[in-house]
Scaffold this motif. Structure first.
Motif, mmCIF file in Angstrom:
data_model
loop_
_atom_site.group_PDB
_atom_site.id
_atom_site.type_symbol
_atom_site.label_atom_id
_atom_site.label_comp_id
_atom_site.label_asym_id
_atom_site.label_seq_id
_atom_site.Cartn_x
_atom_site.Cartn_y
_atom_site.Cartn_z
ATOM 1 N N MET A 1 0.838 -1.196 0.000
ATOM 2 C CA MET A 1 0.000 0.000 0.000
ATOM 3 C C MET A 1 0.872 1.246 0.000
ATOM 4 O O MET A 1 1.753 1.394 0.834
ATOM 5 C CB MET A 1 -0.910 0.007 1.229
ATOM 6 N N ASN A 2 0.648 2.147 -0.935
ATOM 7 C CA ASN A 2 1.336 3.417 -0.971
ATOM 8 C C ASN A 2 0.478 4.485 -0.318
ATOM 9 O O ASN A 2 -0.723 4.580 -0.582
ATOM 10 C CB ASN A 2 1.654 3.836 -2.407
ATOM 11 N N ASP A 177 10.463 0.600 16.429
ATOM 12 C CA ASP A 177 9.141 0.960 15.920
ATOM 13 C C ASP A 177 9.162 2.332 15.240
ATOM 14 O O ASP A 177 8.388 2.588 14.313
ATOM 15 C CB ASP A 177 8.120 0.965 17.060
ATOM 16 N N SER A 178 10.043 3.213 15.697
ATOM 17 C CA SER A 178 10.124 4.535 15.082
ATOM 18 C C SER A 178 10.617 4.461 13.638
ATOM 19 O O SER A 178 10.375 5.389 12.854
ATOM 20 C CB SER A 178 11.023 5.468 15.900
ATOM 21 N N ASP A 179 11.275 3.381 13.257
ATOM 22 C CA ASP A 179 11.619 3.205 11.845
ATOM 23 C C ASP A 179 10.352 3.235 10.995
ATOM 24 O O ASP A 179 10.332 3.815 9.906
ATOM 25 C CB ASP A 179 12.335 1.873 11.622
ATOM 26 N N ALA A 180 9.308 2.578 11.494
ATOM 27 C CA ALA A 180 8.073 2.447 10.722
ATOM 28 C C ALA A 180 7.225 3.712 10.751
ATOM 29 O O ALA A 180 6.629 4.082 9.729
ATOM 30 C CB ALA A 180 7.257 1.263 11.247
ATOM 31 N N HIS A 181 7.162 4.417 11.902
ATOM 32 C CA HIS A 181 6.237 5.555 11.974
ATOM 33 C C HIS A 181 6.913 6.913 11.832
ATOM 34 O O HIS A 181 6.215 7.928 11.677
ATOM 35 C CB HIS A 181 5.402 5.506 13.260
ATOM 36 N N PRO A 185 8.908 6.990 6.821
ATOM 37 C CA PRO A 185 8.133 8.041 6.163
ATOM 38 C C PRO A 185 8.956 9.297 5.860
ATOM 39 O O PRO A 185 8.798 9.909 4.802
ATOM 40 C CB PRO A 185 7.016 8.337 7.177
ATOM 41 N N ALA A 186 9.844 9.684 6.777
ATOM 42 C CA ALA A 186 10.691 10.857 6.524
ATOM 43 C C ALA A 186 11.593 10.631 5.324
ATOM 44 O O ALA A 186 11.802 11.533 4.501
ATOM 45 C CB ALA A 186 11.524 11.173 7.764
ATOM 46 N N VAL A 196 6.095 3.068 1.351
ATOM 47 C CA VAL A 196 5.559 1.714 1.408
ATOM 48 C C VAL A 196 5.887 1.155 2.795
ATOM 49 O O VAL A 196 7.039 0.838 3.083
ATOM 50 C CB VAL A 196 6.176 0.821 0.318
ATOM 51 N N PRO A 197 4.916 1.067 3.708
ATOM 52 C CA PRO A 197 5.196 0.582 5.067
ATOM 53 C C PRO A 197 5.790 -0.815 5.062
ATOM 54 O O PRO A 197 5.414 -1.668 4.249
ATOM 55 C CB PRO A 197 3.812 0.597 5.736
ATOM 56 N N GLU A 198 6.734 -1.047 5.977
ATOM 57 C CA GLU A 198 7.378 -2.342 6.117
ATOM 58 C C GLU A 198 7.244 -2.823 7.557
ATOM 59 O O GLU A 198 7.090 -2.025 8.475
ATOM 60 C CB GLU A 198 8.856 -2.253 5.728
#
Length: 309
Positions: A1-2, A177-181, A185-186, A196-198
């Protein structure tokens, strides 16, 4: 999902310019002290180690001495091991694990290996619990072409000038977890790409250099850490962070070609460690201990392999 709109800085589809980098930088807040946590700890080390300033980092109005500790009684006939932490400043156990190794375990290797330990490669990021440096560059993609930023260039130049018999390089990291949120994204926003969330692996794992993976070396680190904290299982595709699982907790990835710290030397035994500090199954102290165990296991395995039969 983009996800087309996913970060408060930047315009979707457009790479950042100076204004966006400044807006991103304004969001970063000092939350801890490099001087108190790192410099003071290095200066309190026993006399068996020499503290060396290998660079001078200017980051806006801030200035940081880039410091490492090295064996005082250097023996050029011995192999040399490099331990790096805090290449991503927010990855806390890399910094504190390297310091705890120096404080509590490094003396056991006296007369067997020369040690170089750079516990906090990116102090600006450490203070702000941030992945990037002051200019929104990723230090762990900058160890190439002579160094693209001060944090990488200074360490690369200092190591190159010495021409040591460098056989081991352990680069200590975390996956959070901050990698994902936050950080993924940054990154997508900075580069004008879709996000693209991982998924984030739950547990400890290592990334061996695909250019020279040394699989038994990687397995030795996993075996040493398993009694301390859990090892990350593969996802449904048999991968960790998008890389095929090679053995329990071990994947291989490009290092030198992407400018990762673990690939900038010619060390035979090299790896990137990753712990997951956000897991409810572990704690900060266990994450630090896991990093220490990985360093000791890596040194022990390398020394055993390098010793004459």
């Amino acid at each position: 999902m983009n996800t087309p709109h996913f970060y408060p800085v930047g315009t979707p589809g457009q790479p950042w310019g100076d204004n966006e980098r400044a807006a991103w930088r304004a969001r970063q807040v000092v939350q801890r002290s490099y001087a108190d946590d790192v410099v003071a700890a290095l200066n309190a080390l026993p006399e068996a180690f020499t503290v060396v300033q290998y660079g001078d980092l200017r980051a806006g109005a801030d200035r940081y001495p880039l410091l490492l500790a090295m064996t005082r009684d250097w023996n050029p006939t011995l192999p040399t091991a490099l331990v790096t932490g805090g290449v991503h400043g927010y990855e806390t156990s890399g910094v504190h694990g390297a310091l705890q190794f120096l404080q509590n375990h490094a003396s056991a290797y006296a007369g067997r290996v020369n040690l170089i330990v750079a516990p906090c490669v990116c102090p600006w990021g450490y203070e702000r619990i941030q992945r990037w440096n002051h200019d929104a560059f990723d230090p762990n993609r900058s160890f190439r072409d002579g160094g693209l930023i001060t944090e990488s260039a200074a360490l690369m130049a200092w190591i190159a000038a010495r021409n040591d018999n460098l056989q081991v390089h352990l680069d200590l990291h975390e996956t959070t977890d901050s990698d994902a949120h936050e950080f993924d994204p940054a990154l997508a926003s900075r580069d004008g790409k879709a996000w693209v969330p991982e998924s984030i692996p739950d547990g400890f794992y290592v990334i061996g250099n695909s250019e020279n993976p040394e699989p038994d070396f990687q397995k030795a680190l996993i075996a040493a850490v398993a009694p301390i904290t859990h090892i990350a299982p593969a996802d449904a595709q048999g991968h960790l962070v998008g890389l095929p699982l090679q053995s329990n907790g071990v994947v291989w990835g490009e290092s030198r070609s992407i400018g990762a710290c673990a690939g900038f030397t010619d060390a035979r035994f090299a790896t990137t460690t990753e712990v997951y500090p956000d897991s409810p199954r572990t704690s900060p102290s266990e994450c630090n201990a896991a990093q220490v165990a990985a360093v000791c296991a890596g040194l022990d395995f390398a020394l055993s392999s390098l010793s004459p039969p």
